[in-house]
Write a protein that holds these residues in place. Structure first.
Motif, PDB file in Angstrom:
ATOM      1  N   UNK A  33       0.669  20.765 -25.558  1.00 22.98           N
ATOM      2  CA  UNK A  33      -0.232  21.235 -26.600  1.00 22.98           C
ATOM      3  C   UNK A  33      -1.605  21.534 -26.009  1.00 22.98           C
ATOM      4  N   UNK A  34      -1.675  22.541 -25.171  1.00 27.93           N
ATOM      5  CA  UNK A  34      -2.941  22.957 -24.602  1.00 27.93           C
ATOM      6  C   UNK A  34      -2.738  24.150 -23.704  1.00 27.93           C
ATOM      7  N   UNK A  35      -3.782  24.916 -23.474  1.00 27.42           N
ATOM      8  CA  UNK A  35      -3.709  26.062 -22.592  1.00 27.42           C
ATOM      9  C   UNK A  35      -4.061  25.591 -21.185  1.00 27.42           C
ATOM     10  N   UNK A  36      -3.059  25.475 -20.351  1.00 30.58           N
ATOM     11  CA  UNK A  36      -3.280  25.040 -18.976  1.00 30.58           C
ATOM     12  C   UNK A  36      -3.944  26.172 -18.201  1.00 30.58           C
ATOM     13  N   UNK A  37      -4.999  25.856 -17.472  1.00 30.15           N
ATOM     14  CA  UNK A  37      -5.737  26.876 -16.734  1.00 30.15           C
ATOM     15  C   UNK A  37      -5.301  26.879 -15.274  1.00 30.15           C
ATOM     16  N   UNK A  38      -5.256  28.072 -14.705  1.00 24.08           N
ATOM     17  CA  UNK A  38      -4.928  28.242 -13.293  1.00 24.08           C
ATOM     18  C   UNK A  38      -6.153  28.856 -12.613  1.00 24.08           C
ATOM     19  N   UNK A  39      -6.770  28.075 -11.772  1.00 26.36           N
ATOM     20  CA  UNK A  39      -7.976  28.512 -11.076  1.00 26.36           C
ATOM     21  C   UNK A  39      -7.602  29.540 -10.012  1.00 26.36           C
ATOM     22  N   UNK A  40      -8.188  30.740 -10.108  1.00 29.16           N
ATOM     23  CA  UNK A  40      -7.958  31.800  -9.126  1.00 29.16           C
ATOM     24  C   UNK A  40      -9.308  32.193  -8.535  1.00 29.16           C
ATOM     25  N   UNK A  41      -9.419  32.110  -7.202  1.00 27.48           N
ATOM     26  CA  UNK A  41     -10.661  32.452  -6.505  1.00 27.48           C
ATOM     27  C   UNK A  41     -10.481  33.780  -5.779  1.00 27.48           C
ATOM     28  N   UNK A  42     -11.515  34.614  -5.866  1.00 31.12           N
ATOM     29  CA  UNK A  42     -11.478  35.945  -5.248  1.00 31.12           C
ATOM     30  C   UNK A  42     -12.637  36.075  -4.261  1.00 31.12           C
ATOM     31  N   UNK A  43     -12.318  36.558  -3.059  1.00 34.04           N
ATOM     32  CA  UNK A  43     -13.324  36.950  -2.069  1.00 34.04           C
ATOM     33  C   UNK A  43     -13.186  38.460  -1.892  1.00 34.04           C
ATOM     34  N   UNK A  44     -14.153  39.191  -2.401  1.00 36.43           N
ATOM     35  CA  UNK A  44     -14.075  40.653  -2.425  1.00 36.43           C
ATOM     36  C   UNK A  44     -15.053  41.247  -1.425  1.00 36.43           C
ATOM     37  N   UNK A  45     -14.509  41.933  -0.404  1.00 31.68           N
ATOM     38  CA  UNK A  45     -15.324  42.587   0.599  1.00 31.68           C
ATOM     39  C   UNK A  45     -15.130  44.091   0.574  1.00 31.68           C
ATOM     40  N   UNK A  46     -15.781  44.816   1.457  1.00 30.67           N
ATOM     41  CA  UNK A  46     -15.677  46.288   1.472  1.00 30.67           C
ATOM     42  C   UNK A  46     -14.261  46.783   1.733  1.00 30.67           C
ATOM     43  N   UNK A  47     -13.506  46.048   2.569  1.00 29.37           N
ATOM     44  CA  UNK A  47     -12.165  46.525   2.930  1.00 29.37           C
ATOM     45  C   UNK A  47     -11.097  45.453   2.753  1.00 29.37           C
ATOM     46  N   UNK A  48     -11.423  44.383   2.076  1.00 29.46           N
ATOM     47  CA  UNK A  48     -10.434  43.305   1.943  1.00 29.46           C
ATOM     48  C   UNK A  48     -10.616  42.581   0.613  1.00 29.46           C
ATOM     49  N   UNK A  49      -9.529  41.929   0.218  1.00 28.80           N
ATOM     50  CA  UNK A  49      -9.544  41.028  -0.932  1.00 28.80           C
ATOM     51  C   UNK A  49      -8.743  39.788  -0.542  1.00 28.80           C
ATOM     52  N   UNK A  77     -22.355  40.182   2.335  1.00 28.72           N
ATOM     53  CA  UNK A  77     -21.217  41.001   2.727  1.00 28.72           C
ATOM     54  C   UNK A  77     -20.005  40.882   1.834  1.00 28.72           C
ATOM     55  N   UNK A  78     -19.994  39.975   0.854  1.00 28.33           N
ATOM     56  CA  UNK A  78     -18.825  39.858  -0.020  1.00 28.33           C
ATOM     57  C   UNK A  78     -19.228  39.248  -1.356  1.00 28.33           C
ATOM     58  N   UNK A  79     -18.333  39.377  -2.312  1.00 29.06           N
ATOM     59  CA  UNK A  79     -18.531  38.853  -3.663  1.00 29.06           C
ATOM     60  C   UNK A  79     -17.505  37.751  -3.907  1.00 29.06           C
ATOM     61  N   UNK A  80     -17.974  36.619  -4.389  1.00 29.95           N
ATOM     62  CA  UNK A  80     -17.089  35.478  -4.682  1.00 29.95           C
ATOM     63  C   UNK A  80     -16.998  35.299  -6.194  1.00 29.95           C
ATOM     64  N   UNK A  81     -15.762  35.343  -6.725  1.00 25.74           N
ATOM     65  CA  UNK A  81     -15.531  35.257  -8.162  1.00 25.74           C
ATOM     66  C   UNK A  81     -14.472  34.190  -8.431  1.00 25.74           C
ATOM     67  N   UNK A  82     -14.716  33.386  -9.457  1.00 27.56           N
ATOM     68  CA  UNK A  82     -13.746  32.390  -9.912  1.00 27.56           C
ATOM     69  C   UNK A  82     -13.357  32.727 -11.349  1.00 27.56           C
ATOM     70  N   UNK A  83     -12.063  32.898 -11.581  1.00 23.26           N
ATOM     71  CA  UNK A  83     -11.538  33.155 -12.916  1.00 23.26           C
ATOM     72  C   UNK A  83     -10.357  32.225 -13.179  1.00 23.26           C
ATOM     73  N   UNK A  84      -9.996  32.102 -14.445  1.00 18.57           N
ATOM     74  CA  UNK A  84      -8.892  31.227 -14.816  1.00 18.57           C
ATOM     75  C   UNK A  84      -7.819  32.016 -15.556  1.00 18.57           C
ATOM     76  N   UNK A  96     -22.336  46.117 -13.689  1.00 13.12           N
ATOM     77  CA  UNK A  96     -22.647  46.458 -12.301  1.00 13.12           C
ATOM     78  C   UNK A  96     -23.794  45.605 -11.764  1.00 13.12           C
ATOM     79  N   UNK A  97     -23.716  44.299 -12.012  1.00 15.35           N
ATOM     80  CA  UNK A  97     -24.718  43.392 -11.463  1.00 15.35           C
ATOM     81  C   UNK A  97     -24.534  43.179  -9.968  1.00 15.35           C
ATOM     82  N   UNK A  98     -23.407  43.656  -9.424  1.00 14.25           N
ATOM     83  CA  UNK A  98     -23.112  43.447  -8.012  1.00 14.25           C
ATOM     84  C   UNK A  98     -22.876  44.802  -7.355  1.00 14.25           C
ATOM     85  N   UNK A  99     -23.310  44.904  -6.103  1.00 15.29           N
ATOM     86  CA  UNK A  99     -23.238  46.180  -5.384  1.00 15.29           C
ATOM     87  C   UNK A  99     -21.807  46.599  -5.074  1.00 15.29           C
ATOM     88  N   UNK A 100     -20.872  45.647  -5.033  1.00 13.36           N
ATOM     89  CA  UNK A 100     -19.486  45.983  -4.703  1.00 13.36           C
ATOM     90  C   UNK A 100     -18.792  46.773  -5.817  1.00 13.36           C
TER      91      UNK A 100
END
Length: 321
Positions: free
Chosen positions: A90-106, A74-81, A207-211
């Motif tokens: 002296x470095x690129x600090x990463x910010x972990x962002x998690x996404x829960x993508x559903x038909x009518x919500x994010x 029912x939803x797609x879970x994605x992790x991006x930085x 388009x590996x995911x139906x959403x």
């Protein structure tokens, strides 16, 4: 902190709680729930209200998770930085962002330092199009904004490399090697952020995911192209830094050779004088040069200077000096 926006009837407005009816696609409502540095009680909304899988909830609450995309029931879970360059570290600090993508919500989960989400969250009540196009379009807007923040940091890195190139030839100070290696570490940090995310966005573009609809796959393809260019720039910059380091080491070696050549010439031209002074300074009868005892010093000094001049002329003719 939990921020909730709901789009209904062409209007986007903030909400203090979630009506479970909004999560039904038939309701026609779109919901965006943003969790910025959520506490344990606040994180319960993921399992109690949305009933997300425990593994995805566990990954979302982890400090740092590897970029990935997984499809659950029912939803797609994605992790991006996202990246935020900090010159002091002296470095690129990463910010972990998690996404829960559903038909009518994010649902977005992050540590509260994501510039992309903060910007869209501030504009969301004033621009109904941000959430009005649907959760997938909102997801794309956030990802696109994250990728757009990469380019200024890469340009700053290239500007610093330009300055290093000038210093290599104009002011090759000993500490320059440390500065070059710091920049090389920065590029390695950038590549560690870009390459995994490029693979995740590639799956969304294919388009590996139906959403993901066909139209949205085209938009993600554009984001993927930007990541490919940035990854290629990272490779070029890395090669450039290697060239700068090689040029600096060669320049230092050449300067050392010049110093050694001068010291060698100085040592060689004084060797004949040292030999003559040593011979005439021994307590052994030696052939006397014309003149009295006082004239012997001037003879030895004159012969030494004459030999030095001849050697300098020879070195000059051979282009050794």
């Amino acid at each position: 902190m939990i921020t909730i926006f709901v789009h209904r009837g062409g209007v986007t407005e903030p909400a203090t709680s979630i009506d479970r009816g909004w999560l039904n696609p038939a309701s026609g409502a779109f919901v965006w729930v943003d969790l910025a540095a959520p506490s344990v009680p606040e994180s319960l909304i993921l399992s109690d209200t949305f009933a997300f899988h425990p593994l995805s909830v566990e990954d979302a609450m982890a400090p740092v998770e590897y970029p990935k995309a997984e499809e659950y029931n029912g939803y797609l879970y994605v992790v991006l930085h996202g990246i935020d360059f900090q010159a002091a570290q002296h470095g690129f600090a990463t910010h972990d962002v998690d996404f829960f993508l559903g038909p009518s919500y994010l649902v977005t989960v992050h540590d509260g330092t994501s510039r992309s989400i903060v910007e869209l969250r501030d504009h969301c009540p004033r621009n109904t199009k941000i959430l009005g196009e649907g959760p997938v379009a909102l997801f794309h807007r956030i990802v696109d904004a994250m990728v757009e923040h990469y380019r200024p940091e890469v340009e700053k890195l290239e500007d610093r490399l330009d300055e290093l190139e000038k210093e290599v030839f104009e002011n090759p100070r000993p500490a320059l090697v440390r500065d070059i290696l710091d920049e090389k570490r920065d590029v390695s940090s950038l590549r560690r952020v870009i390459i995994p995310q490029r693979d995740v966005i590639s799956r969304l573009a294919r388009r590996d995911f139906s959403q993901i609809s066909v139209e949205m796959s085209f938009r993600f393809r554009d984001v993927y192209d930007q990541l490919v260019r940035i990854a290629d720039d990272g490779t070029i910059v890395q090669d450039r830094i290697t060239g700068i380091l090689d040029a600096h080491l060669s320049n230092v070696s050449n300067r050392l050779n010049e110093v050694m050549k001068v010291l060698t010439v100085v040592s060689v031209i004084f060797m004949p004088g040292t030999l003559l002074a040593g011979l005439w300074g021994m307590n052994t009868p030696l052939p006397r040069l014309p003149g009295g005892d006082g004239a012997q010093f001037w003879w030895v000094l004159g012969l030494s200077l004459a030999v030095i001049v001849m050697m300098l002329a020879l070195f000059r003719r051979k282009r050794w000096i």
